[in-house]
Enzyme design. Structure first.
Site, PDB file in Angstrom:
ATOM      1  N   GLY A 178       3.776  -1.664   8.765  1.00 15.13           N
ATOM      2  CA  GLY A 178       5.125  -1.429   8.267  1.00 15.13           C
ATOM      3  C   GLY A 178       5.046  -1.121   6.797  1.00 15.13           C
ATOM      4  O   GLY A 178       4.566  -1.939   6.022  1.00 15.13           O
ATOM      5  N   HIS A 179       5.426   0.072   6.435  1.00 19.56           N
ATOM      6  CA  HIS A 179       5.386   0.451   5.025  1.00 19.56           C
ATOM      7  C   HIS A 179       6.806   0.689   4.536  1.00 19.56           C
ATOM      8  O   HIS A 179       7.523   1.496   5.106  1.00 19.56           O
ATOM      9  CB  HIS A 179       4.587   1.750   4.838  1.00 19.56           C
ATOM     10  CG  HIS A 179       3.129   1.572   5.104  1.00 19.56           C
ATOM     11  ND1 HIS A 179       2.284   2.618   5.378  1.00 19.56           N
ATOM     12  CD2 HIS A 179       2.371   0.470   5.126  1.00 19.56           C
ATOM     13  CE1 HIS A 179       1.065   2.155   5.562  1.00 19.56           C
ATOM     14  NE2 HIS A 179       1.093   0.859   5.419  1.00 19.56           N
TER      15      HIS A 179
ATOM     16  N   LYS B 235       0.828  -1.219   0.000  1.00 21.38           N
ATOM     17  CA  LYS B 235       0.000   0.000   0.000  1.00 21.38           C
ATOM     18  C   LYS B 235       0.853   1.257   0.000  1.00 21.38           C
ATOM     19  O   LYS B 235       0.506   2.247  -0.626  1.00 21.38           O
ATOM     20  CB  LYS B 235      -0.905   0.033   1.241  1.00 21.38           C
ATOM     21  CG  LYS B 235      -1.931  -1.069   1.297  1.00 21.38           C
ATOM     22  CD  LYS B 235      -2.718  -1.035   2.588  1.00 21.38           C
ATOM     23  CE  LYS B 235      -1.955  -1.409   3.827  1.00 21.38           C
ATOM     24  NZ  LYS B 235      -1.476  -2.785   3.913  1.00 21.38           N
TER      25      LYS B 235
HETATM   26  P1  IMP Z   1      -1.468  -6.896  16.267  1.00 21.89           P
HETATM   27  O1  IMP Z   1      -2.046  -5.942  15.287  1.00 21.89           O
HETATM   28  O2  IMP Z   1      -0.044  -6.587  16.631  1.00 21.89           O
HETATM   29  O3  IMP Z   1      -2.335  -7.088  17.469  1.00 21.89           O
HETATM   30  O4  IMP Z   1      -1.384  -8.348  15.548  1.00 21.89           O
HETATM   31  C1  IMP Z   1      -2.560  -9.066  15.186  1.00 21.89           C
HETATM   32  C2  IMP Z   1      -2.352  -9.803  13.870  1.00 21.89           C
HETATM   33  O5  IMP Z   1      -2.252  -8.857  12.810  1.00 21.89           O
HETATM   34  C3  IMP Z   1      -1.070 -10.631  13.796  1.00 21.89           C
HETATM   35  O6  IMP Z   1      -1.313 -11.791  12.992  1.00 21.89           O
HETATM   36  C4  IMP Z   1      -0.098  -9.720  13.076  1.00 21.89           C
HETATM   37  O7  IMP Z   1       0.930 -10.431  12.421  1.00 21.89           O
HETATM   38  C5  IMP Z   1      -1.028  -9.042  12.089  1.00 21.89           C
HETATM   39  N1  IMP Z   1      -0.571  -7.724  11.659  1.00 21.89           N
HETATM   40  C6  IMP Z   1      -0.615  -6.568  12.357  1.00 21.89           C
HETATM   41  N2  IMP Z   1      -0.134  -5.553  11.623  1.00 21.89           N
HETATM   42  C7  IMP Z   1       0.208  -6.067  10.429  1.00 21.89           C
HETATM   43  C8  IMP Z   1       0.734  -5.493   9.231  1.00 21.89           C
HETATM   44  O8  IMP Z   1       0.958  -4.280   9.108  1.00 21.89           O
HETATM   45  N3  IMP Z   1       0.952  -6.341   8.197  1.00 21.89           N
HETATM   46  C9  IMP Z   1       0.662  -7.669   8.282  1.00 21.89           C
HETATM   47  N4  IMP Z   1       0.160  -8.239   9.379  1.00 21.89           N
HETATM   48  C10 IMP Z   1      -0.068  -7.454  10.445  1.00 21.89           C
END
Ligand code: IMP
Length: 430
Positions: free
Chosen positions: A40-41, A16
């Site tokens: 993370g971008h 994105k």
């Molecule tokens: P949290 O957002 O850290 O609570 O993680 C919840 C789930 O969302 C986990 O499976 C993370 O790996 C996934 N996740 C959170 N942010 C990202 C992202 O920016 N890209 C891909 N997966 C994400």
């Protein structure tokens, strides 16, 4: 009244950032509306690669102003670090260019400690969170116990609220999870220092954007994570704690309904996922290595935030069709098409099978996704390296056929195709 929304159509990491980077050239504002520094971008400009977690990707663009909306959970330590990194790279970060909503919830070290303790307590049923304190910060917001960015403007009342918050979480950490408590006074001193550095950036984002939109200026809302990680509509409980879908942009920025023009769904030409949860088209072995890369390039499939290798698989158009519906996509941006060069055949999941029955859509959203087996269509692959191509007509006919089949299966036109990591490695389709 043009509000354009860019959303991830998969499980995040669709690329994105670079699509936002491209579209923000025409936007007055780019705006983050959900998530936090779990995102993370990666944006590559010339020989510089920026990894952003919290700031909108549009900040790289000199003429774009940026906002962080009330829907974003803000860790001020990460925010200040990113601001500093960008300044060091010669990018201007001033209150004129960046405003943060007073209503955005704050993430504290107590939230991060709680995230880690809760994951550890889940044992084998881990969600695989990024451990950034995202879930606990949103939980505090919903239970009306959270701290908000605007509270940083008044040192006395903020100190009291912060102390109460850390003491409350410390009770949970030590009594429920047998984890180390957080040093209260150190956090208070740290956050008072952050407050001094951030105060000029705190504003009324909703009002700022409303004025811009009313006077015909273009605003680009930048979604974090992806549709399949949406708290309500994703692969629950393996989701993040915010609304990642396009409708989340309105709530997460404080905007009304009438402004939306384009809703761009970003999808890779294949499927990836980090963390736990169902993934019907997941691949292992040589094919997985082809799609993932080995980690030597910044664009290989290793998490920007956690460095974890991403799970990879064939493109799943049952899920993509779902994302098109949930977001009301007006167009698709297809990224990393170049990675499919050299694979033959190229497979697309067109339906699911369960108990001998084929389904194009799931009966109960994404619940029970692990019980379905993908039904594939094989398309002939292409050998050609496509990274230098810039025109639709120049793409190998088989690559074009792949794109047209995606459009047909999802009912949404593909308007952008990225064929490499650089800014200019994009094909626009009119
Ligand atoms: P949290 O957002 O850290 O609570 O993680 C919840 C789930 O969302 C986990 O499976 C993370 O790996 C996934 N996740 C959170 N942010 C990202 C992202 O920016 N890209 C891909 N997966 C994400």
């Amino acid at each position: 009244m043009p509000l354009d929304i860019v959303v991830g159509a998969q499980w995040g990491d669709e690329g994105k950032g670079r699509i936002v980077d491209l579209l923000s050239a025409q936007a007055e504002f780019t705006a983050r509306y959900n998530g936090g520094d779990n995102a993370g971008h990666t944006v590559t400009v010339g020989d510089k690669t920026f990894r952003l977690h919290l700031l909108p990707s549009g900040i790289i663009h000199p003429n774009t102003r940026c906002v962080i909306g009330n829907g974003v959970v803000v860790n001020p330590a990460v925010l200040l670090e990113e601001m500093e990194t960008l300044r060091a790279a010669g990018i201007s970060v001033t209150p004129e260019r960046l405003q943060i909503s007073f209503a955005a919830p704050l993430i504290t070290p107590a939230h991060r400690a709680l995230d880690a303790a809760q994951e550890a307590a889940r044992g084998g049923a881990k969600i695989g969170t990024t451990l950034r304190g995202i879930g606990p910060a949103y939980t505090d917001k919903v239970s009306r116990a959270g701290l908000r960015v605007g509270q940083m403007l008044d040192a006395d009342s903020f100190t009291t609220a912060l102390r109460e918050h850390v003491l409350r979480v410390n009770q949970l950490l030590s009594r429920l999870y047998q984890a180390e408590p957080i040093a209260v006074e150190a956090v208070i001193q740290q956050y008072l220092d952050y407050s001094r550095q951030i105060k000029d950036y705190i504003g009324d984002v909703s009002h700022l954007l409303w004025e811009a939109l009313k006077s015909g200026k273009r605003v680009l809302a930048e979604g974090a994570q992806g549709t399949l990680l949406d708290l309500d509509h994703g692969t629950y409980p393996y989701v993040t704690s915010s609304n990642t879908v396009a409708a989340g942009a309105l709530i997460g920025l404080g905007l009304g309904m009438g402004f939306v023009e384009r809703v761009v769904g970003v999808t890779k030409a294949f499927q990836t996922r980090v963390g736990s949860g169902p993934f019907p088209t997941e691949l292992t072995g040589e094919l997985a290595v082809h799609l993932r890369g080995t980690g030597e390039h910044p664009w290989d499939e290793f998490g920007t935030t956690t460095g974890r290798p991403r799970r990879v698989g064939w493109l799943d158009t049952v899920l993509l069709r779902y994302a098109a519906r949930l977001n009301g996509l007006t167009e698709l941006a297809l990224t990393k098409l170049d990675i499919l060069s050299g694979l033959n055949p190229v497979r697309i999941c067109v339906a699911y099978r369960r108990n001998g029955r084929e389904l194009r859509d799931l009966p109960y959203g994404l619940s029970g996704l692990e019980q379905y087996e993908p039904v594939y269509q094989d398309l002939p692959g292409w050998e050609e390296e496509i990274r230098s191509l810039r025109q639709w007509e120049d793409l190998p006919p088989r690559a074009r056929a792949y794109i047209l089949r995606i459009e047909e299966l999802c009912g949404v036109p593909v308007r952008l195709v990225s064929v490499g990591p650089e800014r200019q490695q994009v094909i626009e389709i009119s």
